[in-house]
Design a protein around this motif. Structure first.
Motif, PDB file in Angstrom:
ATOM      1  N   TRP A  53       0.826  -1.213   0.000  1.00  0.00           N
ATOM      2  CA  TRP A  53       0.000   0.000   0.000  1.00  0.00           C
ATOM      3  C   TRP A  53       0.861   1.263   0.000  1.00  0.00           C
ATOM      4  O   TRP A  53       0.458   2.282  -0.568  1.00  0.00           O
ATOM      5  CB  TRP A  53      -0.968  -0.022   1.165  1.00  0.00           C
ATOM      6  N   GLY A  54       2.049   1.184   0.582  1.00  0.00           N
ATOM      7  CA  GLY A  54       2.968   2.313   0.475  1.00  0.00           C
ATOM      8  C   GLY A  54       3.414   2.530  -0.968  1.00  0.00           C
ATOM      9  O   GLY A  54       3.508   3.669  -1.432  1.00  0.00           O
ATOM     10  N   GLU A  55       3.673   1.436  -1.684  1.00  0.00           N
ATOM     11  CA  GLU A  55       4.044   1.534  -3.094  1.00  0.00           C
ATOM     12  C   GLU A  55       2.886   2.078  -3.933  1.00  0.00           C
ATOM     13  O   GLU A  55       3.078   2.906  -4.827  1.00  0.00           O
ATOM     14  CB  GLU A  55       4.470   0.167  -3.632  1.00  0.00           C
ATOM     15  N   HIS A  76     -10.753   1.717 -13.494  1.00  0.00           N
ATOM     16  CA  HIS A  76      -9.848   0.590 -13.316  1.00  0.00           C
ATOM     17  C   HIS A  76      -8.942   0.761 -12.107  1.00  0.00           C
ATOM     18  O   HIS A  76      -8.605  -0.216 -11.434  1.00  0.00           O
ATOM     19  CB  HIS A  76      -8.997   0.401 -14.572  1.00  0.00           C
ATOM     20  N   GLU A  77      -8.524   1.996 -11.840  1.00  0.00           N
ATOM     21  CA  GLU A  77      -7.656   2.245 -10.685  1.00  0.00           C
ATOM     22  C   GLU A  77      -8.291   1.732  -9.402  1.00  0.00           C
ATOM     23  O   GLU A  77      -7.654   1.042  -8.603  1.00  0.00           O
ATOM     24  CB  GLU A  77      -7.364   3.741 -10.562  1.00  0.00           C
ATOM     25  N   GLN A  78      -9.547   2.065  -9.205  1.00  0.00           N
ATOM     26  CA  GLN A  78     -10.235   1.645  -7.984  1.00  0.00           C
ATOM     27  C   GLN A  78     -10.467   0.140  -7.947  1.00  0.00           C
ATOM     28  O   GLN A  78     -10.344  -0.504  -6.900  1.00  0.00           O
ATOM     29  CB  GLN A  78     -11.566   2.398  -7.859  1.00  0.00           C
ATOM     30  N   VAL A  79     -10.800  -0.434  -9.087  1.00  0.00           N
ATOM     31  CA  VAL A  79     -11.018  -1.881  -9.158  1.00  0.00           C
ATOM     32  C   VAL A  79      -9.727  -2.623  -8.838  1.00  0.00           C
ATOM     33  O   VAL A  79      -9.717  -3.581  -8.047  1.00  0.00           O
ATOM     34  CB  VAL A  79     -11.540  -2.290 -10.546  1.00  0.00           C
ATOM     35  N   LEU A  80      -8.605  -2.185  -9.440  1.00  0.00           N
ATOM     36  CA  LEU A  80      -7.323  -2.845  -9.189  1.00  0.00           C
ATOM     37  C   LEU A  80      -6.909  -2.704  -7.735  1.00  0.00           C
ATOM     38  O   LEU A  80      -6.424  -3.659  -7.117  1.00  0.00           O
ATOM     39  CB  LEU A  80      -6.248  -2.257 -10.105  1.00  0.00           C
ATOM     40  N   ARG A  81      -7.094  -1.526  -7.181  1.00  0.00           N
ATOM     41  CA  ARG A  81      -6.659  -1.275  -5.811  1.00  0.00           C
ATOM     42  C   ARG A  81      -7.463  -2.111  -4.802  1.00  0.00           C
ATOM     43  O   ARG A  81      -6.886  -2.807  -3.956  1.00  0.00           O
ATOM     44  CB  ARG A  81      -6.799   0.210  -5.478  1.00  0.00           C
ATOM     45  N   LEU A 104      -6.542 -10.326  -3.480  1.00  0.00           N
ATOM     46  CA  LEU A 104      -5.389 -11.201  -3.662  1.00  0.00           C
ATOM     47  C   LEU A 104      -4.561 -11.283  -2.384  1.00  0.00           C
ATOM     48  O   LEU A 104      -4.192 -12.379  -1.932  1.00  0.00           O
ATOM     49  CB  LEU A 104      -4.517 -10.689  -4.817  1.00  0.00           C
ATOM     50  N   LEU A 105      -4.277 -10.134  -1.776  1.00  0.00           N
ATOM     51  CA  LEU A 105      -3.435 -10.111  -0.581  1.00  0.00           C
ATOM     52  C   LEU A 105      -4.169 -10.627   0.646  1.00  0.00           C
ATOM     53  O   LEU A 105      -3.543 -11.127   1.587  1.00  0.00           O
ATOM     54  CB  LEU A 105      -2.915  -8.697  -0.346  1.00  0.00           C
ATOM     55  N   HIS A 106      -5.490 -10.535   0.635  1.00  0.00           N
ATOM     56  CA  HIS A 106      -6.269 -11.103   1.745  1.00  0.00           C
ATOM     57  C   HIS A 106      -6.123 -12.625   1.771  1.00  0.00           C
ATOM     58  O   HIS A 106      -5.961 -13.225   2.847  1.00  0.00           O
ATOM     59  CB  HIS A 106      -7.742 -10.716   1.609  1.00  0.00           C
ATOM     60  N   ALA A 109       5.503  -9.347  -1.465  1.00  0.00           N
ATOM     61  CA  ALA A 109       6.808  -8.956  -2.000  1.00  0.00           C
ATOM     62  C   ALA A 109       6.826  -9.020  -3.523  1.00  0.00           C
ATOM     63  O   ALA A 109       7.465  -8.192  -4.177  1.00  0.00           O
ATOM     64  CB  ALA A 109       7.904  -9.851  -1.420  1.00  0.00           C
ATOM     65  N   ASP A 110       6.110  -9.989  -4.095  1.00  0.00           N
ATOM     66  CA  ASP A 110       6.053 -10.083  -5.551  1.00  0.00           C
ATOM     67  C   ASP A 110       5.236  -8.939  -6.143  1.00  0.00           C
ATOM     68  O   ASP A 110       5.559  -8.417  -7.215  1.00  0.00           O
ATOM     69  CB  ASP A 110       5.448 -11.419  -5.979  1.00  0.00           C
ATOM     70  N   VAL A 111       4.159  -8.545  -5.466  1.00  0.00           N
ATOM     71  CA  VAL A 111       3.365  -7.406  -5.932  1.00  0.00           C
ATOM     72  C   VAL A 111       4.245  -6.151  -5.941  1.00  0.00           C
ATOM     73  O   VAL A 111       4.232  -5.379  -6.910  1.00  0.00           O
ATOM     74  CB  VAL A 111       2.126  -7.188  -5.040  1.00  0.00           C
ATOM     75  N   VAL A 112       5.013  -5.978  -4.885  1.00  0.00           N
ATOM     76  CA  VAL A 112       5.931  -4.834  -4.817  1.00  0.00           C
ATOM     77  C   VAL A 112       6.951  -4.903  -5.948  1.00  0.00           C
ATOM     78  O   VAL A 112       7.260  -3.884  -6.583  1.00  0.00           O
ATOM     79  CB  VAL A 112       6.632  -4.790  -3.443  1.00  0.00           C
TER      80      VAL A 112
END
Length: 322
Positions: free
Chosen positions: A97-99, A266-271, A278-280, A287-290
């Motif tokens: 989320w920082g990224e 799309h920004e909101q959907v992806l976020r 996915l992270l839940h 780390a891979d998402v980052v």
């Protein structure tokens, strides 16, 4: 204008060996692979050609090459070098989320230059750089769909549905870009400009294919896709302004206005729906998402630096003029 692309021109020992081999019937002979620059033109073009066999291929290359064991071994060595360089040259971490928040800090880059003072010849060059992705837009991201599940999968499908024109061929983003190329007087053929673009343009697309074709890198592909969707809107607005200032053909402007409208959603959907879900369910992928987010920034910076360095010296950023 459209063309059918054959294999690109070889630019070094890797591509020379690869293209010679691909022009023949599949065999079990090993391909040589000496250590080379991971970001260099020879490796990036060889890797792009290997990946292209999983997309539309080349007319003179047998479809049997796609899963040839020796070709896959060769490709794996190229991927190892490329992925190793991406991991080495990005900070890493697991603060997704920082990224993501960092992506909201707008960086004008090439689109800022084109908006404020760019010339038409520079705009046409930029189109050529982007053509090797936009003429296959959304295809690399489709690889990740079978690797997701639940809300993340459904939400990403919804985004891809928009990218593919909502079921209307004439509205597919790849077709809109082909129209843009025609409107700019450029060849809109698939891979028509593969011999014209330098390594940094190839690397951006190779990253997408690398992440998409490996299930173990699904988190990186989602991170890349999120980074792209979040940053496209502001850049598209600058491109719209630049094209209007230059008096470009309306089909050129249409490509960017379509992205302004689509990517705001799309920004909101992806976020929330893709990354959040996915992270839940798979927090170990953070780390891979980052990596996906940071690698996207790294390679886009490489391309922007190359383009702006050339333009600041009054010379072309392409290998050949369109």
């Amino acid at each position: 204008m459209t063309t059918t692309r054959s294999l690109p021109r070889a630019v070094g020992p890797l591509t020379e060996a690869l293209f010679t081999t691909l022009s023949e019937a599949p065999t079990g002979a090993a391909l040589p692979c000496a250590p080379v620059d991971a970001y260099g033109h020879d490796l990036q073009l060889a890797l792009y050609a290997c990946y292209e066999l999983h997309y539309q291929g080349f007319p003179e290359v047998s479809a049997a090459w796609e899963w040839n064991p020796e070709l896959l071994r060769f490709r794996a060595l190229l991927e190892e070098a490329f992925l190793g360089a991406l991991r080495r040259d990005t900070p890493g971490g697991d603060d997704v989320w920082g990224e993501v928040d960092g992506l909201l800090v707008d960086s004008p880059g090439v689109s800022g230059h084109l908006c404020d003072e760019g010339e038409w010849w520079q705009m046409r060059e930029y189109f050529v750089h982007r053509s090797i992705y936009h003429l296959k837009e959304a295809d690399p991201h489709a690889w990740v769909l079978p690797r997701l599940r639940g809300k993340a999968k459904a939400a990403l499908v919804a985004v891809e549905y928009d990218e593919f024109g909502g079921g209307r061929a004439e509205r597919m983003h790849s077709q809109l870009f082909a129209d843009l190329m025609d409107g700019a007087g450029l060849d809109s053929g698939y891979l028509a400009h593969i011999d014209d673009v330098p390594a940094p343009a190839l690397a951006v697309v190779n990253m997408m294919s690398l992440f998409g074709l490996h299930r173990g890198l699904r988190g990186a592909l989602v991170g890349h896709f999120a980074a792209t969707e979040i940053t496209t809107g502001p850049a598209a607005k600058r491109m719209e302004k630049a094209l209007e200032r230059m008096g470009a053909h309306p089909v050129c402007i249409r490509f960017y206005t379509e992205h302004i409208e689509a990517d705001a959603v799309h920004e909101q959907v992806l976020r929330h729906d893709v990354l959040g879900d996915l992270l839940h369910h798979e927090p170990e992928l953070a780390a891979d998402v980052v990596l996906g987010i940071q690698a996207t920034g790294l390679l886009e910076t490489h391309l922007a630096d190359h383009v702006m360095a050339c333009w600041s010296q009054g010379r072309s950023s392409l290998l050949r003029s369109p």
